[in-house]
Design a protein around this motif. Structure first.
Motif, PDB file in Angstrom:
ATOM      1  N   VAL A   1       0.889  -1.157   0.000  1.00 21.82           N
ATOM      2  CA  VAL A   1       0.000   0.000   0.000  1.00 21.82           C
ATOM      3  C   VAL A   1       0.928   1.208   0.000  1.00 21.82           C
ATOM      4  CG1 VAL A   1      -1.838   1.246   1.165  1.00 21.82           C
ATOM      5  CG2 VAL A   1      -1.745  -1.256   1.312  1.00 21.82           C
TER       6      VAL A   1
ATOM      7  N   GLY B   1       3.171   4.238   0.441  1.00 19.66           N
ATOM      8  CA  GLY B   1       3.222   5.262   1.479  1.00 19.66           C
ATOM      9  C   GLY B   1       2.677   4.825   2.816  1.00 19.66           C
ATOM     10  N   LYS B   2       2.172   3.582   2.909  1.00 23.53           N
ATOM     11  CA  LYS B   2       1.571   3.122   4.158  1.00 23.53           C
ATOM     12  C   LYS B   2       2.240   1.863   4.712  1.00 23.53           C
ATOM     13  CE  LYS B   2      -2.951   5.245   3.424  1.00 23.53           C
ATOM     14  NZ  LYS B   2      -4.425   5.020   3.388  1.00 23.53           N
ATOM     15  N   ARG B   3       2.270   0.785   3.931  1.00 24.91           N
ATOM     16  CA  ARG B   3       2.859  -0.456   4.445  1.00 24.91           C
ATOM     17  C   ARG B   3       3.255  -1.366   3.286  1.00 24.91           C
ATOM     18  NH1 ARG B   3      -2.487  -0.225   5.463  1.00 24.91           N
ATOM     19  NH2 ARG B   3      -3.842  -1.818   4.555  1.00 24.91           N
TER      20      ARG B   3
ATOM     21  N   PRO C   1       5.928  -0.857   8.156  1.00 18.33           N
ATOM     22  CA  PRO C   1       5.131   0.362   7.987  1.00 18.33           C
ATOM     23  C   PRO C   1       5.948   1.419   7.252  1.00 18.33           C
ATOM     24  CG  PRO C   1       5.989   0.257  10.215  1.00 18.33           C
ATOM     25  CD  PRO C   1       6.396  -1.027   9.538  1.00 18.33           C
TER      26      PRO C   1
ATOM     27  N   ASP D   1       4.772   4.825   7.060  1.00 20.05           N
ATOM     28  CA  ASP D   1       4.487   6.165   7.550  1.00 20.05           C
ATOM     29  C   ASP D   1       4.254   6.109   9.060  1.00 20.05           C
ATOM     30  OD1 ASP D   1       2.006   4.982   7.767  1.00 20.05           O
ATOM     31  OD2 ASP D   1       0.930   6.504   6.631  1.00 20.05           O
TER      32      ASP D   1
ATOM     33  N   ASN E   1       1.052   4.281  10.450  1.00 22.22           N
ATOM     34  CA  ASN E   1       1.130   2.831  10.428  1.00 22.22           C
ATOM     35  C   ASN E   1       2.150   2.294  11.414  1.00 22.22           C
ATOM     36  OD1 ASN E   1      -0.476   1.188   8.144  1.00 22.22           O
ATOM     37  ND2 ASN E   1      -0.157   3.294   7.461  1.00 22.22           N
TER      38      ASN E   1
END
Length: 320
Positions: free
Chosen positions: A43, A45-47, A64, A66, A69
């Motif tokens: 995902v 920018g997230k994980r 993670p 960011d 997260n």
């Protein structure tokens, strides 16, 4: 060489390569000797999730990307280690937690061999499917059981979130029926009164492909719920996830989902009549509306979603 060939990875090659570089740099600092072999999920920018090796074992690295997260992964680690305490053995298990780095929030868990349960169900004849769905319902009960308690109903957030999602529906063949389901959800909410309902620490994203079947053992992956939620939400998530893909083991519907699968969950949790006829359909309505189909979703998925929604609406008419 790390493989970046999964469909969701190929959509974001630059982001996947950046996540891979970050992970390999981090492993060199805190887990020298660990190797990354394959990207599993991203995902941007997230994980990111990768498969690899550590200390001679097949493992999964969850990284993670960011700050939000990182906090969530710390909670996920705490929940996974809690669940491991009572689901390390037997026919219903969770993946073994192996390592957590508090600075980066990197999680390392044991890789789980086997086949995602929903994928496996498609290979079976219809009569052979329901026993495994019953096992899945038993897995969920085993996971939640230590944290189940009761508290007053908090119906408003679920209505609000469902309404916001309904407004985003881009498929005309779904928009009309979903608007009517939302109206029934509001009416059902008013009928529920102010009793308690049961809550627990949930799986967080419970569907049958997050259960891995290996022989007679089901192992849950992607656990991570931390805030208590109504126990009916995870049931509704699994039931609607199946129905939106045309998986109807019993061949009959109730509240839009498979009637036999619904009975499996009501039996596993010994749901009362009120839980079965009000609280669970309320959450089935929520899960139907909250999962907005992608604008490019295939025609068969849209057809399954519409059939489920229309059947749900008809049954909601009978109780509201």
């Amino acid at each position: 060489m790390t493989i970046l060939d999964k469909d969701n990875i190929k959509l974001y090659p630059d982001a996947a390569l950046d996540a891979l570089t970050r992970l390999e740099t981090l492993l060199g600092q805190i887990l020298p000797g660990a190797d990354v072999e394959q990207a599993l999920r991203l995902v941007p920018g997230k994980r990111a999730v990768f498969r690899g090796r550590m200390a001679g074992h097949d493992v999964v690295f969850r990284l993670p990307l960011d700050e939000a997260n990182r906090k969530g992964f710390a909670e996920e680690w705490n929940e996974l280690t809690r669940a491991w305490g009572h689901m390390a053995q037997g026919a219903s298990r969770v993946a073994e937690p192996l390592f957590f780095d508090p600075d980066s929030a990197l999680i390392v868990i044991a890789h789980v061999p086997g086949e995602p349960l929903l994928m496996h169900l498609w290979s079976l004849d219809a009569p052979d499917r329901l026993p495994l769905v019953t096992h899945a319902a038993g897995w969920l009960h085993a996971y939640m059981a230590p944290t189940i308690t009761s508290r007053g109903i908090n119906r408003r957030p679920w209505r609000r979130w469902a309404a916001a999602a309904t407004a985003k529906q881009t498929h005309p063949e779904l928009a009309g029926i979903e608007t009517r389901i939302l109206q029934k959800m509001h009416k059902l909410s008013r009928q529920m009164g102010d009793p308690d309902w049961r809550v627990a620490v949930p799986h967080g994203d419970f569907h049958l492909n997050n259960l891995i079947l290996d022989g007679d053992t089901l192992t849950g992956i992607d656990t991570g719920g931390s805030n208590r939620a109504p126990i009916y939400k995870d049931m509704a998530r699994a039931l609607t996830h199946m129905a939106r893909r045309g998986m109807l083991p019993s061949g009959q519907r109730r509240f839009g989902v498979d009637a036999g699968a619904l009975d499996a969950f009501t039996g596993a949790f010994a749901l009362s009549e009120r839980e079965t006829d009000a609280f669970l359909p309320y959450m089935i309505a929520y899960e139907t509306l909250i999962r907005v189909e992608h604008p490019q979703m295939s025609a068969d998925r849209i057809a399954h979603a519409r059939a489920m929604s229309e059947a749900l609406f008809e049954d909601l008419r009978q109780i509201t």
